[in-house]
Structure formats: C-alpha cells, structure tokens
Design an enzyme around this catalytic site. Structure first.
Site, mmCIF file in Angstrom:
data_model
loop_
_atom_site.group_PDB
_atom_site.id
_atom_site.type_symbol
_atom_site.label_atom_id
_atom_site.label_comp_id
_atom_site.label_asym_id
_atom_site.label_seq_id
_atom_site.Cartn_x
_atom_site.Cartn_y
_atom_site.Cartn_z
ATOM 1 N N GLN A 190 0.843 -1.219 0.000
ATOM 2 C CA GLN A 190 0.000 0.000 0.000
ATOM 3 C C GLN A 190 0.865 1.251 0.000
ATOM 4 O O GLN A 190 0.545 2.236 -0.655
ATOM 5 C CB GLN A 190 -0.930 0.044 1.229
ATOM 6 C CG GLN A 190 -1.433 -1.296 1.687
ATOM 7 C CD GLN A 190 -2.814 -1.639 1.186
ATOM 8 O OE1 GLN A 190 -3.215 -1.205 0.107
ATOM 9 N NE2 GLN A 190 -3.531 -2.413 1.955
ATOM 10 N N GLU A 213 -14.763 1.939 -6.411
ATOM 11 C CA GLU A 213 -14.662 0.506 -6.074
ATOM 12 C C GLU A 213 -15.946 -0.175 -6.533
ATOM 13 O O GLU A 213 -17.039 0.322 -6.285
ATOM 14 C CB GLU A 213 -14.449 0.366 -4.559
ATOM 15 C CG GLU A 213 -14.730 -1.002 -3.967
ATOM 16 C CD GLU A 213 -13.802 -2.110 -4.459
ATOM 17 O OE1 GLU A 213 -12.581 -1.939 -4.365
ATOM 18 O OE2 GLU A 213 -14.319 -3.147 -4.942
ATOM 19 N N ASP A 245 -18.468 0.653 -11.583
ATOM 20 C CA ASP A 245 -17.436 0.123 -12.457
ATOM 21 C C ASP A 245 -16.451 1.244 -12.848
ATOM 22 O O ASP A 245 -16.863 2.348 -13.229
ATOM 23 C CB ASP A 245 -18.159 -0.426 -13.688
ATOM 24 C CG ASP A 245 -17.195 -0.944 -14.712
ATOM 25 O OD1 ASP A 245 -16.500 -1.918 -14.393
ATOM 26 O OD2 ASP A 245 -17.113 -0.355 -15.806
ATOM 27 N N GLY A 246 -15.152 0.958 -12.733
ATOM 28 C CA GLY A 246 -14.114 1.944 -13.029
ATOM 29 C C GLY A 246 -14.209 2.497 -14.449
ATOM 30 O O GLY A 246 -13.950 3.678 -14.696
ATOM 31 N N ASP A 303 -5.481 -0.007 -7.852
ATOM 32 C CA ASP A 303 -5.190 -1.038 -6.851
ATOM 33 C C ASP A 303 -6.112 -2.219 -7.115
ATOM 34 O O ASP A 303 -7.104 -2.420 -6.427
ATOM 35 C CB ASP A 303 -5.412 -0.465 -5.446
ATOM 36 C CG ASP A 303 -5.156 -1.515 -4.388
ATOM 37 O OD1 ASP A 303 -4.526 -2.535 -4.701
ATOM 38 O OD2 ASP A 303 -5.605 -1.321 -3.240
ATOM 39 N N SER A 304 -5.747 -2.984 -8.133
ATOM 40 C CA SER A 304 -6.667 -4.036 -8.572
ATOM 41 C C SER A 304 -6.222 -5.398 -8.043
ATOM 42 O O SER A 304 -5.095 -5.567 -7.600
ATOM 43 C CB SER A 304 -6.666 -4.090 -10.096
ATOM 44 O OG SER A 304 -5.438 -4.608 -10.545
ATOM 45 N N SER A 305 -7.134 -6.354 -8.152
ATOM 46 C CA SER A 305 -6.733 -7.739 -7.922
ATOM 47 C C SER A 305 -6.104 -8.251 -9.226
ATOM 48 O O SER A 305 -5.813 -7.460 -10.126
ATOM 49 C CB SER A 305 -7.920 -8.573 -7.440
ATOM 50 O OG SER A 305 -9.070 -8.232 -8.154
ATOM 51 N N ASP A 306 -5.883 -9.547 -9.336
ATOM 52 C CA ASP A 306 -5.165 -10.072 -10.502
ATOM 53 C C ASP A 306 -6.044 -10.039 -11.762
ATOM 54 O O ASP A 306 -7.270 -10.003 -11.664
ATOM 55 C CB ASP A 306 -4.720 -11.518 -10.208
ATOM 56 C CG ASP A 306 -3.764 -11.564 -9.024
ATOM 57 O OD1 ASP A 306 -2.790 -10.802 -9.039
ATOM 58 O OD2 ASP A 306 -4.028 -12.328 -8.074
HETATM 59 N N1 SPD Z 1 -2.043 -11.462 -6.109
HETATM 60 C C1 SPD Z 1 -2.728 -10.475 -5.355
HETATM 61 C C2 SPD Z 1 -2.609 -9.100 -5.871
HETATM 62 C C3 SPD Z 1 -3.463 -8.173 -5.073
HETATM 63 C C4 SPD Z 1 -3.245 -6.757 -5.368
HETATM 64 N N2 SPD Z 1 -4.217 -5.886 -4.751
HETATM 65 C C5 SPD Z 1 -4.285 -5.947 -3.359
HETATM 66 C C6 SPD Z 1 -5.203 -4.950 -2.747
HETATM 67 C C7 SPD Z 1 -4.601 -4.334 -1.545
HETATM 68 N N3 SPD Z 1 -5.099 -3.041 -1.297
#
Ligand code: SPD
Length: 324
Positions: A98, A143, A174-175, A193-196
């Site tokens: 972060q 978000e 939605d972004g 700050d996304s997930s995969d």
């Molecule tokens: N493989 C996990 C990647 C996650 C990245 N985003 C995490 C969010 C934390 N604020």
C-alpha cells in the site's frame, strides 16, 4: 492404545470434525491430521505452487455480487482478506504494497498532488497512504464491490481508516463507467489497486481502460497500476509495459514515460509484486521530487526516498525482458 493415548486420539478426532465443518464450504481451506486448518492460495495464475497460512478462525465468508469474500484470522499474519481465493492483504505485511503503490507515484510528481483517484482499493489501505499527503485536496475512490469496504472497516480498522478522511469521496461503480464520465485532464494521479487480471479486474489490464486513464490524467499526471511478479508473470508485465508505452508515449513530441518498480511482500505469490508507472510527460520516476512531512514519514514502515529509487532496479532477467 489406552488411557492417555485414547483420550488424545478422540480429542484430535473431535478437533478434525469441528474444523472440517468450518472448512467444508470454503474450497481453499483444508484440515490436516492434527486438526489444524490451513488456507492454501491456489490459482491458475501460479500453477503448481500455493502459499499456505495456518488459520485461527474464519471471521467472515460470503459471496458478494462480484466475488467470494473471505476473512480469517491467522496465527502468524493477523487478519487476512481473500477475494476469489486470492490473498489481498494481511495485517502483518499490507503496508509494503500500500505504501509503495501510493508514494511511488505521488512522490514522483513534479508538483504536489491535489486531486487523486483510486480505482479498486476497497480495503482502504491505499486511501490511508494518500491521506498522508497534506497537499491533496480531493481523493476519489471508485470501487466495484461495496462489500469489500464494509468488511475492511470491521476486520481491518487500521487499514480502512482512510475512509474517515473528509477529503475522501466514494463511488461504488465500475471503473470504466466512472472514467468515461469524468472531465479530461482531471487528476494528478490515478492509482489502480486491482486484484489479478482474472475475474472482475481483467479489464483493468487492457487498452480501452488505459485510454480512459490517459484521458482522465493531467498532462503531468501519473498512473500507477498493480503489475504482478517478475518471478511468475513476466509475460503479463511485458504486455502491460508494451501497452502503456503505446498509450502514453508520443513519438511526435518525444514525450511519455513508463517504468516498472517492485516491492517485497511475503504473502503475495513469490513474495514480490510490481507497479507500472506511466505518464504522458517525461518523468524520471526513479528520483522522488515530493517529500512527505516529517510526521507522515515517521509513520511509514516500508517506503523511503532511498527505497523509491532502488525499487526500479530490476534483476537482469527482468530488465532484459522489459528492454526488448
Ligand atoms: N495477487 C494479489 C494481488 C493483489 C493486489 N491488490 C491488493 C489490494 C490491496 N489493497
């Protein structure tokens, strides 16, 4: 076996039954012979390997409109947030990611940021870091999944504290839609700050998204996006690098900058994750131009001006891959 041995066997048996009842609905949890519950992070994005954490207690598990949301407490990493089976943050090491995804772009800007947008980041950790910059006047967060901030406020209060800052405005949508509606040239910085790039975040790694980001940024603005691990995802990083160059480099003006930096973090796959920084301007991302106040700097646990520069120094195999 009799007496003590029998008692121990039946205690273990009971423990396993209780644990099994807890884990039966959560695919990523298993119970071993000792009755211990373990979370294993399995994903097609890192085949043949899985980081495991010993679970103390499952605190929350629900399916939101978009994804499976799990929070458990662990013995070594505090509370852990898992989305669709993938670890997003743990109490013990969240600050590394972060701090870096936030202060790398904000401290690389030529002038102090005033207007910042976060896409994703529903756990609030990036917001917390942005609020450490006193020059910033407005912080917007877009978000998709309202359940993530709700859960973060309850189980990660130290991280979700950013939501309480009066400069923060939340948009639950939605972004893509959000970016289509904002005025061109609005933001000094956009943090993705996304997930995969599987599931709900896949589109945040594609050109149509970066075209919108390009439009929403000021000419001197910077976008910093989660950019995966050199040990596991060189192909994704290479693609993303190429894509960002395509969007942000303007050969006619000889302008635009794109660079990859990284941090270490034990609970992300391979213990490392990167950030792609891009701008329409010629920016030397390696040298920080903005400083946090003394009070804010004292609260940081990973970022420093020294680590800022060092985070762009890549191992040879990754450097070669991004140079080509
Ligand atoms: N493989 C996990 C990647 C996650 C990245 N985003 C995490 C969010 C934390 N604020």
């Amino acid at each position: 076996m009799s007496g003590r041995g029998d008692e121990e066997a039946s205690r273990l048996d009971q423990l396993k039954k209780t644990a099994a009842a807890t884990v039966s609905e959560i695919g990523s949890l298993t119970v071993n012979d000792k009755g211990e519950v373990w979370f294993a992070e399995l994903s097609e994005m890192w085949p043949g390997q899985a980081f495991t954490i010993k679970v103390k207690e499952v605190l929350f598990h629900e399916k939101s409109k978009y994804q499976d949301v799990l929070v458990f407490s662990s013995y070594e990493y505090g509370n852990v947030l898992v989305l669709d089976g993938v670890i997003q943050c743990t109490d013990r090491d969240e600050y590394s990611y972060q701090e870096m995804i936030t202060h790398l772009p904000l401290c690389s800007l030529e002038s102090p940021a005033k207007k910042v947008l976060v896409i994703g980041g529903g756990d609030g950790g990036v917001l917390r870091e942005i609020t450490r910059h006193e020059t910033i006047e407005t912080i917007e967060i877009c978000e998709l999944d309202e359940m993530v901030p709700e859960v973060a406020k309850k189980y990660f209060p130290k991280m979700a504290v950013g939501f309480d800052d009066e400069r923060v405005k939340c948009h639950f949508m939605d972004g893509f839609k959000f970016l289509k509606e904002v005025d061109a040239g609005t933001y000094d910085a956009i943090i993705v700050d996304s997930s995969d790039p599987v599931g709900p975040a896949a589109s945040l790694f594609q050109k149509p998204f970066f075209d919108l980001v390009h439009r929403a940024l000021k000419d001197t603005g910077i976008v910093c996006t989660q950019a995966e691990s050199v040990w596991l995802h060189l192909d994704i990083i290479q693609e993303l690098h190429k894509l960002c160059l395509e969007v942000f480099r303007d050969p006619a003006k000889n302008s635009g900058s794109v660079n990859y930096a990284y941090c270490t973090i034990p609970t992300y796959p391979s213990g490392q994750i990167g950030f792609m920084l891009s701008s329409k301007s010629n920016i030397d991302f390696r040298s920080p131009k903005q400083k946090l106040s003394e009070n804010s700097s004292a609260l940081l646990k990973y970022y420093s001006p020294e680590i800022h520069g060092a985070s762009f120094v890549l191992p040879q195999f990754a450097k070669k891959c991004l140079d080509c």
